[in-house]
Design an enzyme around this catalytic site. Structure first.
Site, mmCIF file in Angstrom:
data_model
loop_
_atom_site.group_PDB
_atom_site.id
_atom_site.type_symbol
_atom_site.label_atom_id
_atom_site.label_comp_id
_atom_site.label_asym_id
_atom_site.label_seq_id
_atom_site.Cartn_x
_atom_site.Cartn_y
_atom_site.Cartn_z
ATOM 1 N N GLY A 286 35.126 74.589 36.289
ATOM 2 C CA GLY A 286 36.622 75.161 36.248
ATOM 3 C C GLY A 286 36.932 75.069 37.903
ATOM 4 N N ARG A 287 36.334 75.861 38.699
ATOM 5 C CA ARG A 287 36.633 75.818 40.059
ATOM 6 C C ARG A 287 36.506 74.477 40.621
ATOM 7 N NH1 ARG A 287 35.174 80.628 42.964
ATOM 8 N NH2 ARG A 287 33.751 80.937 41.402
ATOM 9 N N TYR A 327 35.338 90.135 45.338
ATOM 10 C CA TYR A 327 33.801 89.704 45.851
ATOM 11 C C TYR A 327 33.758 89.638 47.249
ATOM 12 C CZ TYR A 327 35.490 87.731 41.226
ATOM 13 O OH TYR A 327 35.981 87.345 40.011
ATOM 14 N N CYS A 353 48.918 98.910 48.725
ATOM 15 C CA CYS A 353 48.727 100.477 49.169
ATOM 16 C C CYS A 353 47.088 100.726 48.879
ATOM 17 C CB CYS A 353 49.307 101.391 48.590
ATOM 18 S SG CYS A 353 51.129 101.188 48.910
ATOM 19 N N GLU A 354 46.168 99.879 49.578
ATOM 20 C CA GLU A 354 44.828 99.679 49.272
ATOM 21 C C GLU A 354 44.066 99.132 50.389
ATOM 22 O OE1 GLU A 354 42.866 100.156 46.277
ATOM 23 O OE2 GLU A 354 44.443 100.205 44.861
HETATM 24 N N1 LLP Z 1 31.779 78.453 31.354
HETATM 25 C C1 LLP Z 1 31.798 79.596 31.225
HETATM 26 C C2 LLP Z 1 31.495 80.113 30.040
HETATM 27 C C3 LLP Z 1 32.240 80.537 32.105
HETATM 28 O O1 LLP Z 1 32.137 81.948 31.920
HETATM 29 C C4 LLP Z 1 32.717 80.085 33.282
HETATM 30 C C5 LLP Z 1 33.244 80.971 34.465
HETATM 31 C C6 LLP Z 1 32.824 78.811 33.524
HETATM 32 C C7 LLP Z 1 32.502 77.749 32.557
HETATM 33 C C8 LLP Z 1 33.547 77.886 34.695
HETATM 34 O O2 LLP Z 1 32.834 78.258 35.865
HETATM 35 P P1 LLP Z 1 33.354 77.388 37.357
HETATM 36 O O3 LLP Z 1 33.021 76.071 37.062
HETATM 37 O O4 LLP Z 1 34.708 77.647 37.409
HETATM 38 O O5 LLP Z 1 32.111 78.028 38.275
HETATM 39 N N2 LLP Z 1 36.517 84.802 39.190
HETATM 40 C C9 LLP Z 1 35.360 84.340 39.760
HETATM 41 C C10 LLP Z 1 34.672 83.362 38.956
HETATM 42 C C11 LLP Z 1 34.379 83.755 37.558
HETATM 43 C C12 LLP Z 1 33.709 82.735 36.643
HETATM 44 C C13 LLP Z 1 33.522 83.326 35.227
HETATM 45 N N3 LLP Z 1 33.051 82.183 34.280
HETATM 46 C C14 LLP Z 1 35.702 83.945 41.308
HETATM 47 O O6 LLP Z 1 36.794 83.991 41.678
HETATM 48 O O7 LLP Z 1 34.782 83.495 41.872
#
Ligand code: LLP
Length: 424
Positions: A286-287, A327, A353-354
């Site tokens: 994802g990221r 985080y 407001c936090e």
């Molecule tokens: N697969 C599963 C089952 C997941 O739970 C996640 C992310 C991904 C793939 C993708 O992971 P990535 O490649 O994006 O690291 N909101 C947090 C990140 C939460 C990730 C949740 N799961 C942040 O902003 O750092």
């Protein structure tokens, strides 16, 4: 600032002291579309994807974009057109995939708490696989599939008890986490799955966390998963595909994660050495596909000097950019025009407001009220986690393709926000 160190370079770069994304000047975009504004580079997304594609050349492998990172339709469309599948975690995300032109057969469904209704919708649509996270879910999914006269393709998410060395809120593969089925119980869970009439075991799955910046945790998880596959297959249950999840980190503030192709060269070498190189592979990044393809433009409202701190109050807030509040995450904040003028140290904060509503702490900036700043590395887990707290409309989003700017989401209005509410 060394321009090549800018997260998002070379798609984000200063030219004649002005910050550009692809061929467009960010100041012009801020003027045309207002702030706060998310701006994404399509080329940066495709570039990030190409590192995975290079690594997997000649393999049976599919990239399933973990769309929770950024689920805006225009972003999904980029990945659908590039041949990606999707990793979803809700029926809502499935609907988005279909609305963006993706296909259900390229979708895998992760998450610890799928409802019966979500299972039904996904079965009706004909998704590729359910990544099942508990024994109870196996039973319910089999039941739902049988009631529809179907057989659900499943892979079990294994919790390998590996420390990804990342923030505790985004580490998922440790014993104390709610995710997956414990390594020790996996064989038993596969036997159970294989015995259920509504299920067909197709694979195994593992995702150990997010913003991982070293190769070792992946290697450890890989070995543990392969040990399990050997056990499961010895028990007579074939495991056709191996899904290694997502998690690869990006550069927020001098972080140096391995490039996706280098990471996968190491992992594929280990897969080859253990005789699994020709298996069907899946990943769920994802990221690393979108994080550094996006910035959030925000205007300075007021400068507020204080005895202990100077505050730079901007028009973006924790509802638009929740990662610092959630985080204590670091996002670089840079001016749209470089200058040699003296800087001052500010806490960059939003209007919410936090006290937790800060975007950057102790940042040296040369800023004046009315200036526009760019919050970098804002392509992942920003808009998708944005909220309406304080009845703030979520920002507009613009996708840049060369010298063209496509508005992929209009700024949310108050009317959008109160639609569906009613007085007693
Ligand atoms: N697969 C599963 C089952 C997941 O739970 C996640 C992310 C991904 C793939 C993708 O992971 P990535 O490649 O994006 O690291 N909101 C947090 C990140 C939460 C990730 C949740 N799961 C942040 O902003 O750092």
């Amino acid at each position: 600032m060394n321009a090549s160190d800018l997260p998002g370079a070379p798609f984000l770069a200063y030219r004649d002291q002005q910050l550009f994304i692809e061929q467009l000047r960010l100041q012009d975009l801020a003027q045309q579309h207002g702030t706060p504004l998310f701006v994404y580079s399509k080329a940066a997304m495709l570039h990030a994807l190409s590192a995975y594609q290079r690594a997997f050349a000649g393999r049976q492998a599919k990239v399933h974009y973990a769309m929770k990172a950024n689920s805006s339709l225009g972003v999904l469309q980029v990945f659908a057109q590039a041949g990606c599948g999707f990793d979803i975690v809700s029926a809502g995300e499935l609907a988005r995939v279909l609305a963006a032109g993706g296909q259900a057969k390229d979708v895998i469904f992760s998450g610890v708490g799928k409802t019966r209704q979500e299972m039904q919708l996904a079965l009706q649509a004909g998704i590729a696989c359910f990544n099942v996270e508990s024994e109870a879910e196996l039973d319910v999914l089999s039941d739902v599939a049988l009631s529809m006269g179907q057989v659900a393709p499943v892979s079990i998410r294994v919790n390998p008890n590996v420390d990804p060395k990342t923030h505790p809120y985004i580490s998922t593969g440790l014993k104390g986490n709610k995710f997956g089925i414990a390594h020790e119980r996996t064989l038993q869970a596969y036997r159970h799955a294989a015995s259920l009439p509504g299920l067909k075991v197709t694979g195994i799955d593992c995702h150990i966390g997010s913003q991982i910046t070293t190769t070792e945790p992946y290697m450890d998880a890989l070995d543990k998963v392969l040990d399990l596959v050997e056990q499961i297959e010895r028990a007579g249950i074939p495991v056709d595909h191996l899904d290694f999840g997502g998690g690869l980190g990006i550069n927020y503030n001098g972080d140096t994660p391995p490039p996706a192709d280098a990471l996968w060269a190491s992992l594929l070498a280990r897969l080859d050495a253990r005789g699994f190189g020709q298996r069907q592979l899946m990943i769920e990044p994802g990221r690393s596909l979108v994080g550094n393809a996006g910035v959030c433009l925000t205007q300075v409202q007021f400068l507020k000097p204080g005895e202990q701190k100077n505050f730079c109050i901007i028009d973006a807030a924790m509802n638009d950019l929740p990662r610092p509040a959630m985080y204590e995450a670091y996002h670089q904040i840079v001016p749209l025009t470089l200058s040699n003028a003296a800087t001052q140290v500010y806490d960059v904060v939003g209007p919410v407001c936090e006290s937790g509503d800060w975007i950057g702490r102790d940042r040296a900036l040369n800023a004046q009220a009315g200036d526009t700043l760019a919050v970098l590395s804002a392509g992942a887990y920003c808009m998708s986690m944005a909220s309406n707290y304080n009845t703030r409309g979520r920002p507009a989003e613009v996708l840049i393709d060369g010298d063209k700017a496509h508005v992929i989401r209009a700024r949310e209005t108050v009317a959008d926000q109160i639609r569906g509410e009613s007085l007693v």
